[in-house]
Design a protein around this motif. Structure first.
Motif, PDB file in Angstrom:
ATOM      1  N   ILE A  35       0.867  -1.175   0.000  1.00 16.93           N
ATOM      2  CA  ILE A  35       0.000   0.000   0.000  1.00 16.93           C
ATOM      3  C   ILE A  35       0.904   1.225   0.000  1.00 16.93           C
ATOM      4  O   ILE A  35       1.682   1.429   0.933  1.00 16.93           O
ATOM      5  CB  ILE A  35      -0.939  -0.009   1.217  1.00 16.93           C
ATOM      6  N   GLU A  36       0.845   2.012  -1.074  1.00 17.94           N
ATOM      7  CA  GLU A  36       1.771   3.130  -1.268  1.00 17.94           C
ATOM      8  C   GLU A  36       1.022   4.402  -1.642  1.00 17.94           C
ATOM      9  O   GLU A  36       1.059   4.837  -2.785  1.00 17.94           O
ATOM     10  CB  GLU A  36       2.777   2.782  -2.361  1.00 17.94           C
ATOM     11  N   PRO A  37       0.348   5.039  -0.680  1.00 20.48           N
ATOM     12  CA  PRO A  37      -0.375   6.270  -1.025  1.00 20.48           C
ATOM     13  C   PRO A  37       0.563   7.447  -1.280  1.00 20.48           C
ATOM     14  O   PRO A  37       1.655   7.522  -0.712  1.00 20.48           O
ATOM     15  CB  PRO A  37      -1.242   6.525   0.203  1.00 20.48           C
ATOM     16  N   HIS A  65       4.964  10.665   0.131  1.00 19.98           N
ATOM     17  CA  HIS A  65       4.708   9.268  -0.212  1.00 19.98           C
ATOM     18  C   HIS A  65       5.199   8.400   0.941  1.00 19.98           C
ATOM     19  O   HIS A  65       6.227   8.683   1.542  1.00 19.98           O
ATOM     20  CB  HIS A  65       5.463   8.919  -1.501  1.00 19.98           C
ATOM     21  N   PHE A  66       4.443   7.369   1.271  1.00 25.42           N
ATOM     22  CA  PHE A  66       4.903   6.378   2.234  1.00 25.42           C
ATOM     23  C   PHE A  66       4.327   5.039   1.817  1.00 25.42           C
ATOM     24  O   PHE A  66       3.471   4.970   0.945  1.00 25.42           O
ATOM     25  CB  PHE A  66       4.515   6.751   3.670  1.00 25.42           C
ATOM     26  N   PRO A  77      -5.277  -8.603   9.251  1.00 25.74           N
ATOM     27  CA  PRO A  77      -4.099  -8.193   8.475  1.00 25.74           C
ATOM     28  C   PRO A  77      -2.926  -7.889   9.402  1.00 25.74           C
ATOM     29  O   PRO A  77      -3.109  -7.421  10.521  1.00 25.74           O
ATOM     30  CB  PRO A  77      -4.551  -6.920   7.767  1.00 25.74           C
ATOM     31  N   VAL A  78      -1.703  -8.185   8.922  1.00 25.75           N
ATOM     32  CA  VAL A  78      -0.485  -7.895   9.668  1.00 25.75           C
ATOM     33  C   VAL A  78       0.333  -6.905   8.849  1.00 25.75           C
ATOM     34  O   VAL A  78       0.688  -7.189   7.698  1.00 25.75           O
ATOM     35  CB  VAL A  78       0.341  -9.176   9.928  1.00 25.75           C
ATOM     36  N   VAL A  79       0.620  -5.747   9.429  1.00 25.39           N
ATOM     37  CA  VAL A  79       1.459  -4.757   8.754  1.00 25.39           C
ATOM     38  C   VAL A  79       2.902  -5.166   8.958  1.00 25.39           C
ATOM     39  O   VAL A  79       3.444  -5.101  10.072  1.00 25.39           O
ATOM     40  CB  VAL A  79       1.204  -3.334   9.298  1.00 25.39           C
ATOM     41  N   LEU A  80       3.557  -5.629   7.891  1.00 22.66           N
ATOM     42  CA  LEU A  80       4.919  -6.156   7.983  1.00 22.66           C
ATOM     43  C   LEU A  80       5.960  -5.046   8.118  1.00 22.66           C
ATOM     44  O   LEU A  80       7.068  -5.300   8.605  1.00 22.66           O
ATOM     45  CB  LEU A  80       5.222  -7.024   6.760  1.00 22.66           C
ATOM     46  N   THR A  81       5.654  -3.853   7.676  1.00 23.89           N
ATOM     47  CA  THR A  81       6.613  -2.756   7.701  1.00 23.89           C
ATOM     48  C   THR A  81       6.428  -1.844   8.912  1.00 23.89           C
ATOM     49  O   THR A  81       7.048  -0.799   9.004  1.00 23.89           O
ATOM     50  CB  THR A  81       6.492  -1.925   6.417  1.00 23.89           C
TER      51      THR A  81
END
Length: 83
Positions: A35-37, A65-66, A77-81
């Motif tokens: 996911i790169e908004p 951007h992130f 869901p698991v946020v890996l970053t």
């Protein structure tokens, strides 16, 4: 508002449907999403710069951007970053 886009490799494309999901539009177990908004203070229209890697807004507005990589599990869901 501009149409949402997704970057796959180095090309921005409209967000794809998740046709492999049992419920169309929902992610499935084991799927990993990037996911790169890009948040902009202008129009939100983007273009790929000549270096083939950098995106910029067409109106040169300030932007940020992130990104996060998310693993879809059978429970949540698991946020890996996430640090």
């Amino acid at each position: 508002w501009p149409e949402p886009e997704v970057s796959i490799g180095s090309i921005a494309k409209p967000i794809p449907s998740l046709s492999s999901s049992p419920l169309p539009g929902l992610p499935v177990f084991g799927m990993v999403l990037a996911i790169e908004p890009m948040l902009t203070s202008g129009s939100g229209q983007i273009y790929l710069c000549n270096d083939g890697f950098t995106f910029s807004t067409k109106d040169k507005a300030k932007s940020a951007h992130f990104e996060h990589t998310v693993l879809i599990t059978d429970s949540e869901p698991v946020v890996l970053t996430k640090s």
